[in-house]
Enzyme design. Sequence first.
Site, short mmCIF file in Angstrom:
data_model
loop_
_atom_site.label_atom_id
_atom_site.label_comp_id
_atom_site.label_asym_id
_atom_site.label_seq_id
_atom_site.Cartn_x
_atom_site.Cartn_y
_atom_site.Cartn_z
CE LYS A 89 42.60 66.10 62.61
NZ LYS A 89 41.94 67.43 62.56
CG ASP A 99 54.12 81.79 52.39
OD1 ASP A 99 54.94 80.88 52.26
OD2 ASP A 99 52.93 81.68 52.11
CG LEU A 100 60.84 79.54 52.46
CD1 LEU A 100 61.39 80.25 51.24
CD2 LEU A 100 61.96 79.11 53.39
CE LYS A 114 45.23 54.59 55.35
NZ LYS A 114 45.88 55.20 54.18
CG LEU A 172 58.51 49.37 48.77
CD1 LEU A 172 58.02 50.79 49.01
CD2 LEU A 172 58.96 48.73 50.08
N GLY A 220 62.33 41.33 46.56
CA GLY A 220 60.91 41.61 46.37
C GLY A 220 60.71 42.51 45.16
CG HIS A 277 55.39 58.01 58.64
ND1 HIS A 277 56.58 57.37 58.34
CD2 HIS A 277 54.48 57.48 57.78
CE1 HIS A 277 56.39 56.51 57.37
NE2 HIS A 277 55.12 56.55 57.01
#
Length: 498
Positions: free
Chosen positions: A337, A402-403, A340, A24, A19, A254
Amino acid sequence: MESSDSKPETGCLSIIVLGASGDLAKKKTFPALFHLHRQGFFESHDVHIFGYARSKMSDDEVRNRLRGYLTPCQGCEIIREEDASKFMGLIKYVSGPYDAEEGFLLLDKEISAIEDKTERSSRRLFYFALPPSVYPTVCKMIKSCCMSKSDKGGWTRIVVEKPFGRDLDSAEALSTQIGELFDESQIYRIDHYLGKELVQNLLVLRFANRLFMPLWNHDNISNVQIVFKENFGTEGRGGYFDQYGIIRDILQNHLLQVLCLVAMEKPVSLKPEHIRDEKVKVLQSVLPINDEEVVIGQYEGYKDDPTVPKDSNTPTFATMVIRIHNERWEGVPFILKAGKSLNSKKAEIRVQFKDVPGDIFKSKKLGRNEFVIRLQPYEAIYMKLTVKEPGLEMKTALSELDLSYRQRYQDVVIPEAYERLILDTIRGDQQHFVRRDELKAAWEIFTPYLHKIDKKEVHSVPYKAGSRGPVEADKLAEKVGYVQTHGYVWIPPTLKPS
């Protein structure tokens, strides 16, 4: 058959992008290969890259088309012409159909001609930048025409992209068709979220730090949010997106993969199978989804796309509560959650802790402690804490430890997810790829509710483009225990005024 934890060996490596003329391949696969080559992860004399597609093109035409999609590595302003030329010189193109042997026999002839020049092993990696509908046919063609030569040793591996089916039955049918041709150790089901730097950091954070180990359970954690937000709509992909919707596109793969890493028990080792075993145990402990704990939405204007049916019920937004029935997580809602055309673009994990018992500072109104892993953009890990404000008064405020990666690791290049995962396939490391039983368990969770959407037994509620999504989603999160912090905004340190 090959070992699932096989180590990379020297030999002739052929990477075949099926492809090769599609989006992609142009936007992700070839740029990732270019970055790996530029960084020296494979040498020009060891690797050959083949593009295969139906389009009739010469090698030079393919190279010219791809050239515009190559991007500088992080930290580089431009692409060095020398690097681009070396990479382009590795690419050859073969044209042919996906459902007939003629093209694949020609592809095999081209690969073998290069392999025959060396006495080393034959390693062939096939990357499917193709729609899943042609996977079974292409697998048959590879099996009959293009396998690595047994007399040379080596291996053949295939990398397949999501979506892996539309529901449990179609996913199992696809797995069975591919599984009849290839051993599980040869199949790499890619989910690019598992290649993200901050996702990869989850195991280290959880299991290499004594600080989190006693806190990571239902005694201390109120809820976990895993969020994916985009501030744009389908924009030209409406017809394709409408076949799947946000749950199939984002939640089922995901976000569920991230949930597994947040919730899993410590594996006995870092071997891929030990890690994947623990992920499967999490999925098998998930209770059936409660319809009352789901909100699906569709942004206003989605059906203006002429490729989208006017009666579409496909959700472009979903908030869904996942509950894990085991000793560690009983009673803790995992709120997934995704949406779009929302008010911002980000992906993050938000672990919210319970209120402090016996709160002598009356700081509850400020908000709860939260451990936040910001996946994108501005990769960061930070902890929201209540602290004393400087001054003579005993006043408390919400601040953070914070990192932020851009500040802490200024000279470090954070690789793209596809770079890491393609390199893993070459090395034979399946840790960050989805195993068949894991895929089945994931579809078992979502399929019943997806069928209700398809039958229009549940309906998407409208929400305004550029908003937080349906108000019902915020009400659901609040109902199951999430406490939203008002008046506090995390600002990436690199953007703070000096």
